[in-house]
Design a protein around this motif. Sequence first.
Motif, PDB file in Angstrom:
ATOM      1  N   ASN A  36      21.084  -1.361  -7.508  1.00  0.00           N
ATOM      2  CA  ASN A  36      19.704  -0.962  -7.263  1.00  0.00           C
ATOM      3  C   ASN A  36      19.303  -1.053  -5.790  1.00  0.00           C
ATOM      4  O   ASN A  36      18.210  -0.616  -5.415  1.00  0.00           O
ATOM      5  N   ALA A  37      20.161  -1.616  -4.932  1.00  0.00           N
ATOM      6  CA  ALA A  37      19.777  -1.801  -3.530  1.00  0.00           C
ATOM      7  C   ALA A  37      21.024  -1.960  -2.664  1.00  0.00           C
ATOM      8  O   ALA A  37      22.130  -2.185  -3.161  1.00  0.00           O
ATOM      9  N   TYR A  41      23.603   0.366  -3.999  1.00  0.00           N
ATOM     10  CA  TYR A  41      22.854   1.591  -4.259  1.00  0.00           C
ATOM     11  C   TYR A  41      23.627   2.807  -3.767  1.00  0.00           C
ATOM     12  O   TYR A  41      23.746   3.818  -4.482  1.00  0.00           O
ATOM     13  N   SER A  58      21.641  -4.570 -12.855  1.00  0.00           N
ATOM     14  CA  SER A  58      20.542  -5.199 -12.123  1.00  0.00           C
ATOM     15  C   SER A  58      19.713  -6.026 -13.082  1.00  0.00           C
ATOM     16  O   SER A  58      19.490  -5.630 -14.223  1.00  0.00           O
ATOM     17  N   ASN A  60      16.581  -6.586 -12.563  1.00  0.00           N
ATOM     18  CA  ASN A  60      15.211  -6.094 -12.432  1.00  0.00           C
ATOM     19  C   ASN A  60      15.145  -4.629 -12.862  1.00  0.00           C
ATOM     20  O   ASN A  60      15.610  -3.740 -12.153  1.00  0.00           O
ATOM     21  N   THR A  62      12.595  -2.585 -13.106  1.00  0.00           N
ATOM     22  CA  THR A  62      11.748  -1.739 -12.264  1.00  0.00           C
ATOM     23  C   THR A  62      12.495  -1.267 -11.033  1.00  0.00           C
ATOM     24  O   THR A  62      12.430  -0.079 -10.659  1.00  0.00           O
ATOM     25  N   LYS A  63      13.234  -2.173 -10.388  1.00  0.00           N
ATOM     26  CA  LYS A  63      14.015  -1.786  -9.218  1.00  0.00           C
ATOM     27  C   LYS A  63      15.136  -0.814  -9.602  1.00  0.00           C
ATOM     28  O   LYS A  63      15.447   0.109  -8.847  1.00  0.00           O
ATOM     29  N   THR A  66      13.586   2.628  -9.971  1.00  0.00           N
ATOM     30  CA  THR A  66      13.321   3.206  -8.654  1.00  0.00           C
ATOM     31  C   THR A  66      14.603   3.744  -8.035  1.00  0.00           C
ATOM     32  O   THR A  66      14.629   4.842  -7.448  1.00  0.00           O
ATOM     33  N   ALA A  67      15.693   2.980  -8.160  1.00  0.00           N
ATOM     34  CA  ALA A  67      16.979   3.415  -7.619  1.00  0.00           C
ATOM     35  C   ALA A  67      17.477   4.664  -8.324  1.00  0.00           C
ATOM     36  O   ALA A  67      17.974   5.600  -7.679  1.00  0.00           O
ATOM     37  N   VAL A 233      14.557   2.885  -2.001  1.00  0.00           N
ATOM     38  CA  VAL A 233      14.966   1.488  -2.123  1.00  0.00           C
ATOM     39  C   VAL A 233      15.264   0.871  -0.768  1.00  0.00           C
ATOM     40  O   VAL A 233      15.545  -0.322  -0.667  1.00  0.00           O
TER      41      VAL A 233
END
Length: 316
Positions: A36-37, A41, A58, A60, A62-63, A66-67, A233
């Motif tokens: 996710n980051a 990512y 992940s 999270n 929500t993250k 977004t990714a 991200v």
Amino acid sequence: MFGVTSTLNGSLLMTHWDVHHLPRADGKTFLVTGGNAGIGYFVAEQLAGSGATVLLGSRNATKAETAMASIRSRVPDARLGHLRLDLSDLSSLESSVDSLEIERLDAVVCNAGVLLEDQPRRETAEGLELTFATNHLGHFVLAHQLMPLLEAAEAGRVVTTGSFVGKSAELDLDDLQSERDYQPKRTYARSKLAQMLFAFELDRRLRAAGSTVLSVVDHPGGALDSLTPARPVHPAPGGRKFPAGLLLQGKEAGAWPAVRAVLDPAVRGGEMFGPRVFGLRGEPRREPVRGKLADTALAARLWAASVGLTGIGVTR
């Protein structure tokens, strides 16, 4: 362009690896921890462009969403999913893997990690030092839980993302929990060395067991936020990029060695890939495995210690 030639004995040989023209991987499924980051990512984004189904590991949701939205904005037909994964909670990993509704897994990229700069030593709920538990022990347990799915693939791969700083670290097997003298950056470097040693030892054990699964190591070189392309991200960085851009690179390029380790049909177990220029920047190439990374006795002792800390082995 990417090319493959066939040798007389039927093996595949890479003629050139082009980071911008990756081989297709339609029908395959890859899991990227920490997708996710950061570098994870960009590994996920690049693998999604190959046509594979990419699962972002992940904790999270929500993250992760977004990714995935960011990846779809660049790869409209991307096949993506989220696996809730908390590598610091070893007891949760079996149920996380059990929630996967897949019959096989073609590769897992063990990328997620934490560096707790300027913070006191912290422990997980299981009483393990947080950095070592997340970066090394979490992936040690995860590989064990994923092994049946990896063995169900035609040629599954465990790709472990190490670190340039891990190469120069010194592993204290008598203080893996950093109880005597905790220093965040040193503990991080030791955890990355442990990851790489684990990956090489895993491949030796897989070969001895006659498994079709390969274990491969990659490292991103010097990958900086300030040189990384903007994504939702990862906001556009400010400040000057010169002269760091001459020696280092962004996290998009830092993902290249892991992506090659996943997709290159010429990859063999026990190999390591890193950036071409002094191991710091550039297109990915195969690197020699030497020094501490080639210390089989050290790796075996770390393996035994990891079993002792987690209560499990990795290969079945």
